[in-house]
Scaffold this motif. Structure first.
Motif, PDB file in Angstrom:
ATOM      1  N   SER A 105       1.552   9.941  -7.566  1.00  0.00           N
ATOM      2  CA  SER A 105       0.792   9.232  -8.600  1.00  0.00           C
ATOM      3  C   SER A 105      -0.701   9.433  -8.432  1.00  0.00           C
ATOM      4  O   SER A 105      -1.506   8.726  -9.019  1.00  0.00           O
ATOM      5  CB  SER A 105       1.095   7.720  -8.541  1.00  0.00           C
ATOM      6  OG  SER A 105       0.631   7.177  -7.312  1.00  0.00           O
ATOM      7  N   GLY A 106      -1.097  10.409  -7.607  1.00  0.00           N
ATOM      8  CA  GLY A 106      -2.515  10.600  -7.313  1.00  0.00           C
ATOM      9  C   GLY A 106      -3.248  11.412  -8.353  1.00  0.00           C
ATOM     10  O   GLY A 106      -2.662  12.025  -9.245  1.00  0.00           O
ATOM     11  N   ASP A 122      -2.265   9.256 -12.387  1.00  0.00           N
ATOM     12  CA  ASP A 122      -2.196   7.807 -12.242  1.00  0.00           C
ATOM     13  C   ASP A 122      -1.376   7.129 -13.337  1.00  0.00           C
ATOM     14  O   ASP A 122      -1.060   5.947 -13.233  1.00  0.00           O
ATOM     15  CB  ASP A 122      -3.601   7.203 -12.184  1.00  0.00           C
ATOM     16  CG  ASP A 122      -4.461   7.588 -13.382  1.00  0.00           C
ATOM     17  OD1 ASP A 122      -3.940   8.313 -14.266  1.00  0.00           O
ATOM     18  OD2 ASP A 122      -5.632   7.175 -13.434  1.00  0.00           O
ATOM     19  N   VAL A 123      -1.040   7.883 -14.397  1.00  0.00           N
ATOM     20  CA  VAL A 123      -0.188   7.312 -15.441  1.00  0.00           C
ATOM     21  C   VAL A 123       1.297   7.530 -15.138  1.00  0.00           C
ATOM     22  O   VAL A 123       2.156   6.981 -15.813  1.00  0.00           O
ATOM     23  CB  VAL A 123      -0.524   7.919 -16.822  1.00  0.00           C
ATOM     24  CG1 VAL A 123      -1.941   7.579 -17.223  1.00  0.00           C
ATOM     25  CG2 VAL A 123      -0.315   9.437 -16.810  1.00  0.00           C
ATOM     26  N   VAL A 124       1.597   8.337 -14.122  1.00  0.00           N
ATOM     27  CA  VAL A 124       2.984   8.679 -13.833  1.00  0.00           C
ATOM     28  C   VAL A 124       3.823   7.470 -13.430  1.00  0.00           C
ATOM     29  O   VAL A 124       4.943   7.316 -13.918  1.00  0.00           O
ATOM     30  CB  VAL A 124       3.060   9.794 -12.765  1.00  0.00           C
ATOM     31  CG1 VAL A 124       4.483   9.980 -12.263  1.00  0.00           C
ATOM     32  CG2 VAL A 124       2.528  11.097 -13.340  1.00  0.00           C
ATOM     33  N   ARG A 128       9.241  -0.205  -7.640  1.00  0.00           N
ATOM     34  CA  ARG A 128       8.822   0.741  -6.602  1.00  0.00           C
ATOM     35  C   ARG A 128       7.991   1.859  -7.203  1.00  0.00           C
ATOM     36  O   ARG A 128       6.987   2.279  -6.626  1.00  0.00           O
ATOM     37  CB  ARG A 128      10.044   1.290  -5.867  1.00  0.00           C
ATOM     38  CG  ARG A 128      10.622   0.310  -4.859  1.00  0.00           C
ATOM     39  CD  ARG A 128      12.090   0.591  -4.564  1.00  0.00           C
ATOM     40  NE  ARG A 128      12.628  -0.307  -3.548  1.00  0.00           N
ATOM     41  CZ  ARG A 128      12.872  -1.600  -3.744  1.00  0.00           C
ATOM     42  NH1 ARG A 128      12.610  -2.166  -4.916  1.00  0.00           N
ATOM     43  NH2 ARG A 128      13.364  -2.347  -2.771  1.00  0.00           N
ATOM     44  N   PHE A 129       8.410   2.371  -8.349  1.00  0.00           N
ATOM     45  CA  PHE A 129       7.615   3.403  -9.022  1.00  0.00           C
ATOM     46  C   PHE A 129       6.218   2.873  -9.358  1.00  0.00           C
ATOM     47  O   PHE A 129       5.206   3.533  -9.116  1.00  0.00           O
ATOM     48  CB  PHE A 129       8.305   3.853 -10.313  1.00  0.00           C
ATOM     49  CG  PHE A 129       9.524   4.714 -10.107  1.00  0.00           C
ATOM     50  CD1 PHE A 129       9.780   5.318  -8.883  1.00  0.00           C
ATOM     51  CD2 PHE A 129      10.416   4.934 -11.150  1.00  0.00           C
ATOM     52  CE1 PHE A 129      10.899   6.123  -8.694  1.00  0.00           C
ATOM     53  CE2 PHE A 129      11.532   5.736 -10.973  1.00  0.00           C
ATOM     54  CZ  PHE A 129      11.770   6.333  -9.744  1.00  0.00           C
ATOM     55  N   ILE A 184      17.506  15.125  -3.517  1.00  0.00           N
ATOM     56  CA  ILE A 184      16.076  14.863  -3.388  1.00  0.00           C
ATOM     57  C   ILE A 184      15.419  15.121  -4.733  1.00  0.00           C
ATOM     58  O   ILE A 184      15.518  16.224  -5.283  1.00  0.00           O
ATOM     59  CB  ILE A 184      15.442  15.750  -2.303  1.00  0.00           C
ATOM     60  CG1 ILE A 184      16.087  15.469  -0.949  1.00  0.00           C
ATOM     61  CG2 ILE A 184      13.936  15.528  -2.231  1.00  0.00           C
ATOM     62  CD1 ILE A 184      15.640  16.403   0.157  1.00  0.00           C
ATOM     63  N   VAL A 185      14.761  14.096  -5.282  1.00  0.00           N
ATOM     64  CA  VAL A 185      14.092  14.203  -6.579  1.00  0.00           C
ATOM     65  C   VAL A 185      12.587  14.175  -6.348  1.00  0.00           C
ATOM     66  O   VAL A 185      12.051  13.203  -5.816  1.00  0.00           O
ATOM     67  CB  VAL A 185      14.482  13.041  -7.518  1.00  0.00           C
ATOM     68  CG1 VAL A 185      13.893  13.271  -8.910  1.00  0.00           C
ATOM     69  CG2 VAL A 185      15.986  12.895  -7.600  1.00  0.00           C
ATOM     70  N   SER A 186      11.907  15.230  -6.741  1.00  0.00           N
ATOM     71  CA  SER A 186      10.444  15.307  -6.638  1.00  0.00           C
ATOM     72  C   SER A 186       9.843  15.041  -8.013  1.00  0.00           C
ATOM     73  O   SER A 186      10.126  15.764  -8.972  1.00  0.00           O
ATOM     74  CB  SER A 186      10.012  16.689  -6.142  1.00  0.00           C
ATOM     75  OG  SER A 186      10.522  16.947  -4.849  1.00  0.00           O
ATOM     76  N   ILE A 187       9.018  13.997  -8.105  1.00  0.00           N
ATOM     77  CA  ILE A 187       8.390  13.621  -9.373  1.00  0.00           C
ATOM     78  C   ILE A 187       6.892  13.817  -9.242  1.00  0.00           C
ATOM     79  O   ILE A 187       6.226  13.105  -8.482  1.00  0.00           O
ATOM     80  CB  ILE A 187       8.699  12.158  -9.741  1.00  0.00           C
ATOM     81  CG1 ILE A 187      10.211  11.920  -9.789  1.00  0.00           C
ATOM     82  CG2 ILE A 187       8.062  11.794 -11.076  1.00  0.00           C
ATOM     83  CD1 ILE A 187      10.596  10.461 -10.005  1.00  0.00           C
ATOM     84  N   SER A 188       6.350  14.800  -9.954  1.00  0.00           N
ATOM     85  CA  SER A 188       4.926  15.105  -9.805  1.00  0.00           C
ATOM     86  C   SER A 188       4.386  15.806 -11.035  1.00  0.00           C
ATOM     87  O   SER A 188       5.029  16.691 -11.600  1.00  0.00           O
ATOM     88  CB  SER A 188       4.693  16.009  -8.588  1.00  0.00           C
ATOM     89  OG  SER A 188       3.333  16.368  -8.479  1.00  0.00           O
ATOM     90  N   ALA A 189       3.181  15.384 -11.444  1.00  0.00           N
ATOM     91  CA  ALA A 189       2.463  16.085 -12.512  1.00  0.00           C
ATOM     92  C   ALA A 189       1.457  17.071 -11.943  1.00  0.00           C
ATOM     93  O   ALA A 189       0.780  17.775 -12.685  1.00  0.00           O
ATOM     94  CB  ALA A 189       1.751  15.071 -13.411  1.00  0.00           C
ATOM     95  N   ARG A 190       1.350  17.115 -10.604  1.00  0.00           N
ATOM     96  CA  ARG A 190       0.369  17.997  -9.961  1.00  0.00           C
ATOM     97  C   ARG A 190       1.018  19.110  -9.154  1.00  0.00           C
ATOM     98  O   ARG A 190       0.325  19.879  -8.484  1.00  0.00           O
ATOM     99  CB  ARG A 190      -0.535  17.183  -9.031  1.00  0.00           C
ATOM    100  CG  ARG A 190      -1.366  16.122  -9.720  1.00  0.00           C
ATOM    101  CD  ARG A 190      -2.401  15.549  -8.760  1.00  0.00           C
ATOM    102  NE  ARG A 190      -1.784  14.795  -7.668  1.00  0.00           N
ATOM    103  CZ  ARG A 190      -2.440  14.424  -6.573  1.00  0.00           C
ATOM    104  NH1 ARG A 190      -3.707  14.778  -6.412  1.00  0.00           N
ATOM    105  NH2 ARG A 190      -1.820  13.727  -5.629  1.00  0.00           N
ATOM    106  N   GLY A 191       2.328  19.204  -9.182  1.00  0.00           N
ATOM    107  CA  GLY A 191       2.993  20.223  -8.393  1.00  0.00           C
ATOM    108  C   GLY A 191       3.136  19.803  -6.944  1.00  0.00           C
ATOM    109  O   GLY A 191       3.197  18.617  -6.621  1.00  0.00           O
TER     110      GLY A 191
END
Length: 333
Positions: free
Chosen positions: A78-79, A83-85, A141-142, A184-191
């Motif tokens: 979320s960095g 920050d909207v993620v 948690r999210f 394993i689930v990776s959630i990222s808007a930045r890679g």
């Protein structure tokens, strides 16, 4: 030997692809010779050396898990501009839980931050179908994760699964169950920038996690990201090639973080299918031997589309399944 053109203009170049299949193990040497046609005629000699290695036998054994036992580790970034993620994904938490429950998954759900130290967030740290309001707890948690550093997605997944964290008195004690499938689930808007910590390729992270599992065929990645080229929609995201590669290597599922339905289809993709196993490498089929419960079995077929051994009848819970094979060798160009 092949080239895209037969001649090379002055001050230009051409790439040549040289293929060689060693007939036996050992060292080999040769040379490529090139002659210029214009005067003065010149011969260039390029030495080529290599070695042939005998193929290594792959021997994999794992226990058939209890039907539906799936441990799901979620790494959330979320960095920065992400920050909207957290709110975006919190709104979809109920979909993820419903997807798992619709396929009868007996899940453990845990969430870690992309810039943390691999410790599960929230109380209780592990969510199960027996807990009250799992969608609400997961959404919280999210929403509570506030990453400030780099998105070390694959590295923090590896860290969360460290034996010191999973063992007695470890921060993540109880998350992993013997024989349960791991997703394993990776959630990222930045890679993913895990290379900042350890200069590993996605394959090395996958192999590192498999080594900690001890049961390679039960691992599958999923990524909720910008994909290879980035995306835009409800939110915008940059490319996430490394996360996509980890997903492809394990036969997982990729979905767009820019969508309002990022978790659609994740249930069937993440469910454990007791009638199949996934070798860690593509086998040379004539060498593949399958044992179930210590007895040779030929009641299976190979599914090239999914890279799985499909059993005619699912092995019993707790059965030891052994795959022995030489990996398929890439074709020489």
């Amino acid at each position: 030997l092949s080239a895209s053109q037969g001649s090379v203009p002055a001050d230009d170049f051409v790439s040549l692809l040289v293929g060689f299949t060693p007939p036996e193990p050992g060292s080999f040497s040769a040379a490529l010779e090139f002659e210029t046609l214009e005067a003065p005629q010149t011969t260039f000699r390029v030495p080529v050396v290599g070695s042939g290695a005998a193929p290594v036998l792959v021997d994999e054994t794992f226990l058939q898990p209890a039907d539906g036992a799936v441990d799901v580790l979620i790494v959330l970034d979320s960095g920065g501009s992400s920050d909207v993620v957290p709110e975006h994904m919190a709104a979809q938490a109920a979909t993820l839980v419903a997807e798992l429950e619709d396929v009868g998954a007996q899940y453990h759900l845990g969430v870690v931050s992309a810039d943390g130290v691999g410790e599960l967030e929230g109380v209780p740290r592990i969510l199960t179908p027996e807990d009250d309001d799992v969608p609400g707890a997961l959404a919280q948690r999210f929403a509570d994760i506030t990453s400030q550093g780099s998105p070390w997605m694959l590295h923090n997944a590896l860290t969360a699964l460290d034996p010191s964290r999973l063992g007695p008195m470890g921060f993540n004690e109880g998350f992993r169950r013997p024989g349960a499938a791991l997703r394993i689930v990776s959630i990222s808007a930045r890679g993913d920038t895990s290379y900042e910590v350890i200069n590993w390729l996605p394959l090395q992270y996958v192999e590192g996690i498999r080594a900690r599992m001890g049961q390679a065929p039960l691992l599958r990645f999923g990524d909720v990201s910008g994909g290879v080229g980035g995306c835009s929609g409800t939110i915008s995201a940059g490319p996430s090639a490394d996360l996509v590669v980890a997903t492809l290597l394990t036969g997982g599922i990729s979905s767009s973080i820019c969508s309002d339905a990022s978790f659609a289809g994740i249930g069937p993709a993440f469910a454990h299918h007791p009638d199949r196993v996934y070798p860690s490498q593509t086998p040379d089929l004539p060498t593949l031997q399958v044992d179930v419960g210590g007895e040779p079995s030929d009641a299976w077929t190979w599914d090239a589309g999914t890279g799985a051994v499909l059993f005619d009848v699912a092995p019993a819970e707790g059965a030891a399944i052994r795959l022995s094979y030489f990996p398929e060798q890439p074709a020489c160009p």
